[in-house]
Scaffold this active site. Sequence first.
Site, PDB file in Angstrom:
ATOM      1  N   GLU A  40     -28.373  11.885   3.257  1.00  0.00           N
ATOM      2  CA  GLU A  40     -28.982  12.885   4.415  1.00  0.00           C
ATOM      3  C   GLU A  40     -29.291  12.228   5.706  1.00  0.00           C
ATOM      4  OE1 GLU A  40     -33.023  15.831   4.298  1.00  0.00           O
ATOM      5  OE2 GLU A  40     -33.220  13.726   3.389  1.00  0.00           O
ATOM      6  N   LYS A 128     -30.209  22.928   2.793  1.00  0.00           N
ATOM      7  CA  LYS A 128     -31.468  22.382   2.042  1.00  0.00           C
ATOM      8  C   LYS A 128     -32.265  23.535   1.891  1.00  0.00           C
ATOM      9  CE  LYS A 128     -34.692  18.593   2.201  1.00  0.00           C
ATOM     10  NZ  LYS A 128     -35.285  17.254   3.075  1.00  0.00           N
ATOM     11  N   CYS A 173     -32.351  15.533  -1.041  1.00  0.00           N
ATOM     12  CA  CYS A 173     -33.521  14.955  -0.821  1.00  0.00           C
ATOM     13  C   CYS A 173     -34.766  15.605  -1.619  1.00  0.00           C
ATOM     14  CB  CYS A 173     -33.920  14.684   0.476  1.00  0.00           C
ATOM     15  SG  CYS A 173     -35.094  13.307   0.824  1.00  0.00           S
TER      16      CYS A 173
END
Length: 286
Positions: A40, A128, A173
Amino acid sequence: MKVAAIQMVSGTQLQANLQQARALLREAAQAGAELAVLPEYFCLMGKQDADKLAIAETYGHGPIQQFLAHAAREEGLWLVGGTLPLVPDGADGACAPDAPDASAPPQRVCNSSLVFSPDGDCVARYDKMHLFRFDNGVEHYDESSVLLAGTQPTTFDLDARDGQRWRIGLSVCYDLRFAELYRAYASAGAHLLLVPSAFTYTTGQAHWEVLLRARAIENLAFVVAAAQGGEHENGRQTWGQSMLIDPWGKVLAQRAQQAGVVMADLDFALLNAWRSRLPALEHRVL
């Protein structure tokens, strides 16, 4: 299939980060990787969150996407470009703009993971979905101040050199804390789950490995997590510990800190064997 998780310590200068990524991707390809995963924010860890807005690209255009396409094509890799900031447009399920005037500079962007084939074609995009917020009185993070959340899971199919077709689920993440996303991928037939990340040192030390291994075990899938790992120019410290995990929860390879390539062979026959021995995915009730 040999897979590489690329660990980086990205800084505040875009070109320097791209150069670092390029060298690591070349190392992975020369070592035989078919698939490489960048972390990321591989392209920028800015001095402030709003720095992402300055390098945001329109989907399908821009120097960061050109870099990824060229690297994939030149090295003959399937390449997952960690994340980069994309201008929201709401097209095809992408995160939608929240500015009244769509022509105005974006105040928030998508944190997007793009997948490129060895031909250099972008074959998948994932925005995301879960935005990180954390405040322990010392550290404070709120991704929603500059990011817009994605709205849907994304998988893609990869035809490996041995003829095996892998279905791969994308995440980023903080998504790691939401087991329902990965269960959706398992229900869609995913064999491999990817988690490019920039976990904080505080949260990573407490939860990183246990969450990654849990996602592998509960879905009987391989997990590959490419992370940021070290002290960054902006003062942030990330946990690192990039790793590859098998469907039984065994850590196949990992790297503690600093930039480097973490590689392992993912055995499709092993995945089938574990799913046959323990058919937990067939025993789901809810």
